[in-house]
Design an enzyme around this catalytic site. Structure first.
Site, short mmCIF file in Angstrom:
data_model
loop_
_atom_site.label_atom_id
_atom_site.label_comp_id
_atom_site.label_asym_id
_atom_site.label_seq_id
_atom_site.Cartn_x
_atom_site.Cartn_y
_atom_site.Cartn_z
N GLY A 117 0.84 -1.19 0.00
CA GLY A 117 0.00 0.00 0.00
C GLY A 117 0.87 1.24 0.00
O GLY A 117 2.05 1.19 -0.37
N LEU A 118 0.30 2.35 0.43
CA LEU A 118 1.08 3.59 0.41
C LEU A 118 2.35 3.45 1.23
O LEU A 118 3.42 3.88 0.82
CB LEU A 118 0.23 4.74 0.97
CG LEU A 118 -0.85 5.24 0.02
CD1 LEU A 118 -1.66 6.33 0.69
CD2 LEU A 118 -0.21 5.78 -1.25
N GLY B 56 3.93 0.53 2.42
CA GLY B 56 4.82 -0.54 1.98
C GLY B 56 5.38 -0.29 0.59
O GLY B 56 6.56 -0.53 0.32
N ARG C 227 -16.62 12.71 13.19
CA ARG C 227 -17.07 11.38 12.81
C ARG C 227 -17.61 10.56 13.97
O ARG C 227 -18.68 9.97 13.88
CB ARG C 227 -15.89 10.60 12.21
CG ARG C 227 -15.48 11.11 10.86
CD ARG C 227 -14.27 10.36 10.34
NE ARG C 227 -13.96 10.83 8.98
CZ ARG C 227 -12.93 10.38 8.27
NH1 ARG C 227 -12.11 9.49 8.76
NH2 ARG C 227 -12.72 10.84 7.06
N HIS D 189 -14.12 1.68 9.76
CA HIS D 189 -13.43 2.29 8.65
C HIS D 189 -11.91 2.23 8.79
O HIS D 189 -11.19 2.06 7.81
CB HIS D 189 -13.90 3.75 8.60
CG HIS D 189 -13.22 4.58 7.58
ND1 HIS D 189 -13.18 4.22 6.26
CD2 HIS D 189 -12.55 5.75 7.67
CE1 HIS D 189 -12.51 5.15 5.59
NE2 HIS D 189 -12.10 6.07 6.41
N GLU E 17 -0.97 1.96 8.51
CA GLU E 17 -2.06 1.63 9.44
C GLU E 17 -1.69 0.47 10.35
O GLU E 17 -2.28 0.31 11.43
CB GLU E 17 -3.34 1.31 8.65
CG GLU E 17 -4.61 1.27 9.51
CD GLU E 17 -5.89 0.95 8.73
OE1 GLU E 17 -5.85 1.02 7.48
OE2 GLU E 17 -6.90 0.63 9.37
N ARG F 189 -8.49 9.21 14.19
CA ARG F 189 -7.73 9.78 13.08
C ARG F 189 -8.54 10.87 12.38
O ARG F 189 -9.73 10.70 12.15
CB ARG F 189 -7.37 8.69 12.08
CG ARG F 189 -6.59 9.21 10.89
CD ARG F 189 -6.20 8.10 9.95
NE ARG F 189 -7.32 7.42 9.31
CZ ARG F 189 -8.07 7.95 8.35
NH1 ARG F 189 -7.84 9.18 7.91
NH2 ARG F 189 -9.05 7.26 7.83
#
Lengths: 210, 246, 640
Positions: C49-50, C52, C337, C408, C432, C442
């Site tokens: 992902g972003l 890794g 949220r 989420h 994450e 977050r």
């Protein structure tokens, strides 16, 4: 495909203009046919430019077919297992019209050359005036020749409708905002060519031109 | 709803594969297509049969992992939709649905509906990037980009790499995928230094992978879940021709 | 579940001194590796992902010998791709008073004062470099007519600092990192293994030295050795079965590292997003997020009466309860949220929910359409409305949308120090998967920022410092063999149960249990119930799960079963952590800890710490890391 196709489109335009001369009378048409052979004289020997044009055309046809065959061979290699069900989402027009249309056109061109260029299958034979061959070839009694010719010309038109647009795309000149104009142009050129090529034989068959 | 599914089953690359028919009952119109397959798979497992293998991950239409040819159309007949976002309300009760994997030699079947799309990664490896090591970048505002260029680049950049374009193309061509990346990077100032070499390298790699050639049929863009426009391919051709002219 | 308390834990890597100098100091004190030696140093990165993807690409660029793994068929598919909103950066391009310090402050406050100040400050500092890097890579961020980057404001901030690429910011940033990674693969510095799943961590001489992975196509169990291991395997929200995570997201990599000794920090911190499309039936496989921006113009309401089955259009205004506007007049529909989510749950619990199962509230655009016109609304939200209609079959221009909160993001994760190194030397955790920067909650548009900060900028420095001592010599063969046997045994066990229930049916049941007892609102009673039920369900799983096929082929049932097995263990630790933390903070709401108005009440005296859990044969051991706030004063949040 795009470059060879473009050469052939230019040829077709010239060919069509030439054909239309039949409406100006037999002499005009024969003069045109003669002029084609004497073009460039006296600087160049008889038939030089015509021969060069013929060579370019034959090469274009050859390369166009070679490109088409290698594209379809690549396509066959790229999909060895066929779909059980396959449904076109873009109308399927091009897929069907281009390859089978191309084959139809080649068969027609062979017949066409035998008929009007070499006169082999023409009632007047080779040793005759071009205009006579043309008129005799599309004589009302040979309506089926006109019919074959008409079908072939329409096929050429359909081929061009995709081909002209596609050439722009292949050469990288197409843009989203030009797509509409390109498609309309391609269709217009096709329609003009179809009408231009259909006019003389229909006129002959229906006795307008004798 | 009750449905009949005809699904391609292939236990592995060496298996010839065949269509197998399944009945699925009590399908809710609100189910997604993949949820309908989930329900069938749950039943198959309990019955001791092997469930149908298919790729999927995000299930919100962005990862590009899912993809199957449904009734002859890549991702199904609903336009601009991935398989995971296709819902059963678009099918008739009692319908028969044919489900096949992407079919292309460069996408060999791994199992059932799962194919190997690593050819796409190799096309990107050939040049689908801007060579800029981390930490070496100038300030983001040092090069303004025309909004129109940024927007057009974005349209091409939305490609999710699902492979539907290849699946739908009668020639099995990967032109739309390859062109999307060439266009995305080629429209931005950051992508200029490598623009032509990128186009050449990526197109050559695409050909080497065994994809077919483009005949501009437009089938690709018609099934593309992101609607990547066809003129990306024109841009690719233009850059490729220029690269070869050099 | 029994636990014991162990000694306190502390970050020893962040330098002392003024907070704005700490990262510079650390970068300077970090030792460098001779370029000629880098090739001999082997780093494994799990996940693309972003975090890794950017880490593997950057380590490859630096010359290390990198091996990267992902479970998908391509590194481009990691779930970072689904992030919609944007990425925060303290660029202050708008001149609206933003600064690194303000981003730092907002993030600490947004995290409800449960994050480490040094880490968050560094995140804010590095944020500006991320935008530069991404733009240079060709990420097509939104631009204005002048050609400069556009920004927008996002929840929890009063400045416009969120850079975005339509609703696909995560996709575009991930593709940037993916392309950088593919470039390194082509250059030969990174070896990529797709469709591989990490199943254990190899530890030799106390250092992380490799991983055991399963080739998901052939089923082969492989060992890969290295001098350092980086885990970038994402969050564990799928423990709830239904979440906005991708179907494949799982906890296995971090959980098995935890079993090998890495501490797990704050497992109970879960973020629940208020605007997701509600569940439509039992078959539901995942939930889809609708951008939070919808709350700018949509009004949230439920019928005043219970079990009101009238169509929304037939309910007159005086019989509607616009509950957010009623309870929070100052912020109205724009409360954070966690607050919006809890309020929705409360009205549904009262029996006033709408849609199937009564688990939904209306998000109504009627007034916005009347005020702004349909065209203006379409311009702003057209693509979201389309997505909603595609999934639900309802047209939000005519019928109000139905929304419900969904899991989420998970703020918890493996404990790491300032260098992003876990409690196992040589095991680094980024994105994450770690717990580091978001505290108990977050902020929107901060996940992308953290992932890329970790991968592009932090890790390359800190891994280098660690590797300056390497190479670390031969790996203990015994340790490798033992890890491999453990993996094989677990697979063998799963294959041999041959019961009657599918892995998914267990996962669904576990998820429901977690949602009911350890979801938006937790109580001592609910958590104790969960801690009683989870072991029973796990027991049944190991007695009655059915895995078809064999282990030596592509077997999605086996993959699933292995992941569910780990979710059971994680779920237990989450509930325990939630039980021990008797305060409410951020995404963790304990019903016992609320003020007179029903708002979350922190207990800074007893809980201003990170709970880092150690896995031992005798049960979990809790280590606390005390959080000290030198720069941001702790206050109670209020949105009334």
């Amino acid at each position: 495909m795009a470059v060879t196709g473009a050469v052939m489109v230019l040829f077709l335009v010239a060919h069509m203009i030439g054909n239309l001369k039949i409406f100006l009378g037999h002499d005009s048409f024969n003069e045109y046919a003669h002029a084609l052979r004497t073009l460039g004289e006296p600087i160049l020997p008889y038939r030089t430019l015509l021969t060069i044009t013929e060579i370019v055309l034959v090469a274009s046809v050859g390369l166009h077919m070679w490109a088409a065959i290698s594209l379809s061979r690549r396509a066959a290699h790229a999909r060895p297992v066929k779909y059980v069900a396959k449904k076109s989402q873009a109308g399927g027009y091009t897929t069907h019209i281009m390859r089978w249309g191309g084959v139809t056109i080649v068969l027609f061109v062979i017949y066409h050359l035998l008929d009007l260029t070499f006169g082999v299958v023409n009632p007047k034979g080779f040793d005759s005036e071009p205009a006579d061959r043309m008129v005799a070839g599309f004589d009302p009694s040979r309506w089926w020749v006109t019919l074959i010719y008409a079908v072939a010309v329409v096929m050429v038109g359909l081929h061009l409708r995709h081909g002209i647009w596609s050439a722009f795309q292949t050469l990288g000149w197409a843009k989203r905002n030009r797509y509409h104009v390109l498609r309309v142009t391609a269709a217009a050129v096709s329609v003009v060519l179809v009408l231009g090529f259909l006019a003389p034989p229909l006129a002959i068959t229906f006795g307008v031109v004798k | 709803m009750n449905l009949t599914l005809k699904v391609w089953r292939q236990s592995g690359p060496s298996d010839a594969g065949r269509m197998v028919t399944y009945r699925v009952e009590d399908v809710s119109p609100d189910m997604s297509f993949l949820e309908m397959l989930d329900v069938l798979n749950e039943r198959l497992i309990v019955e001791g049969d092997e469930p149908i293998a298919f790729d999927h991950d995000c299930r919100e239409g962005i990862c590009g992992m899912c993809g199957m040819v449904i009734n002859g159309v890549a991702h199904g007949e609903q336009r601009a939709t991935t398989t995971c976002q296709l819902h059963m309300r678009h099918f008739e009760d009692g319908a028969t649905i044919t489900i096949e994997p992407w079919r292309a030699a460069p996408f060999p079947v791994v199992k059932d509906l799962v194919v190997d799309r690593s050819a796409f990664d190799r096309i990107i490896q050939a040049g689908g990037f801007v060579s800029v090591p981390a930490g070496s970048a100038p300030d983001a505002h040092s090069v303004p980009v025309r909004k129109e260029d940024a927007d057009d680049a974005f349209d091409a950049a939305t490609c999710i790499g699902c492979g539907a374009c290849v699946a739908a193309c009668p020639n099995g061509s990967a032109s739309l995928f390859t062109a999307a990346k060439i266009t995305h990077l080629g429209l931005l100032p950051q992508g200029q230094p490598e623009r032509l070499s990128r186009a050449k390298a990526m197109v050559d790699q695409m050909d080497a992978e065994g994809f077919g050639g483009c005949t501009n049929t437009g089938e690709c863009t018609a099934v593309c879940p992101k609607g990547i426009p066809l003129d990306a391919i024109a841009q690719m051709n233009s850059d490729y021709l220029k690269a070869n002219a050099k | 579940m029994k636990y014991t308390e162990g000694p306190e834990i502390r970050d020893t890597k962040a330098p002392e001194g003024p907070i704005e100098d700490r990262w510079d100091k650390r970068k300077f004190s970090a030792r460098l590796v001779n370029p000629a030696n880098k090739r001999k140093l082997h780093v494994i990165v799990v996940g693309t992902g972003l975090a890794g993807g950017s880490a593997a690409a950057t380590l490859g660029e630096l010359g290390y010998n990198v091996t990267s793994f992902c479970y998908q068929d391509s590194p481009r598919r990691a779930h970072s791709i689904a992030a919609q909103g944007g990425i925060n950066a303290a660029k202050n391009y708008r001149g609206d008073g933003d600064s690194i310090y303000r981003l730092f402050y907002d993030t600490v406050k947004g995290g409800d004062f449960r994050a480490r100040e040094s880490n968050v400050y560094r995140l804010a500092q590095v944020s500006v470099n991320i935008i530069d890097q991404a733009v240079a890579q060709g990420v097509p961020f939104a631009r204005e007519y002048g050609g400069l980057l556009d920004t927008r404001s996002f929840g929890g901030a009063q400045v416009s600092r969120t850079f975005y690429a339509r609703g696909q910011t995560g996709q575009q940033l991930l593709l940037g990192a993916y392309q950088a990674l593919e470039r390194q693969i082509a250059a030969g510095t990174v070896t990529m293994h797709t469709r591989h799943e990490m199943l254990d961590l190899i530890i030799s001489d106390g250092r992380a030295r490799g991983v055991i992975v399963r080739d998901m196509v052939t089923g082969e169990i492989e060992r890969h050795l290295a001098d350092a291991v980086v885990l970038a395997t994402g969050g564990y929200g799928n423990v709830f079965f239904l979440s906005t995570n991708a179907k494949g997201c799982n906890t296995t990599a971090i959980w098995r590292a935890h079993e090998r000794g890495a501490y797990f920090a704050n497992p109970c911190y879960t973020q629940i997003h208020p605007t997701c499309i509600p569940v439509s039936g039992e078959y539901q496989s995942k939930l889809t997020l609708m951008s939070e921006s919808l709350r700018n113009d949509g009004r949230v309401w439920v019928p005043l009466k219970k079990n009101d089955t009238r169509a929304p259009g037939d309910i007159p205004d005086e019989e509607r309860d616009y509950y957010l506007e009623r309870i929070y007049p100052a912020f109205g529909n724009l409360v954070p949220r966690d607050i919006a989510s809890r309020a929705a749950k409360n009205v549904c619990d009262e029996g006033r929910g709408v849609g199937p199962g009564g688990l939904g509230v209306y998000l109504d655009f009627r007034d916005a359409i009347n005020r702004l016109g349909r065209d203006a609304v379409e311009k702003k939200y057209g693509n979201l409305f389309e997505m909603y209609e595609r999934i639900t079959g309802e047209n939000p221009y005519d019928v109000p949308m139905r929304i419900y909160p969904a899991v989420h993001y998970t703020m918890g994760g493996l404990w790491v120090d300032y260098d992003l190194q876990s409690t196992i030397p040589g095991l680094f955790v980024v994105g994450e998967a770690n717990f580091s920067d978001h505290g108990a909650n977050r902020l929107g548009a901060s996940a992308l920022m953290q992932g890329l900060a970790d991968g592009y900028f932090v890790l390359p420095t800190t891994v280098g410092d660690y590797l300056a001592d390497g190479p670390f010599g031969d790996v203990d063969e015994e340790a490798v063999a033992q890890a491999e046997i453990k993996v094989r045994d677990k697979i063998e066990r799963l294959m041999s149960v041959n019961g009657t229930r599918t892995p998914d049916s267990f996962h669904r049941e576990l998820g429901k249990l977690m949602w009911d007892y350890c979801g938006m609102e937790r109580t001592e009673e609910s958590l104790r119930k969960a801690l009683e039920r989870i072991p029973e369900l796990r027991e049944e799983f190991w007695q009655n799960v059915k895995v078809t096929g064999t282990a030596e082929e592509l077997n999605q049932v086996l993959e699933k079963a292995g992941r569910v097995a780990d979710f059971f263990d994680l779920a237990e630790l989450m509930c325990l952590d939630a039980l021990v933390r008797t305060e409410s903070c951020g995404g963790h709401f304990r019903a016992e800890s609320q003020d007179a108005d029903g708002e979350a009440l922190r207990d800074d005296e007893h809980f201003a710490h990170v709970s880092a859990w150690e896995h031992t044969a005798d049960g979990p051991v809790l280590h606390k890391e005390t959080l000290e706030y030198e720069y941001v004063k702790m206050t109670q949040r209020s949105y009334k």
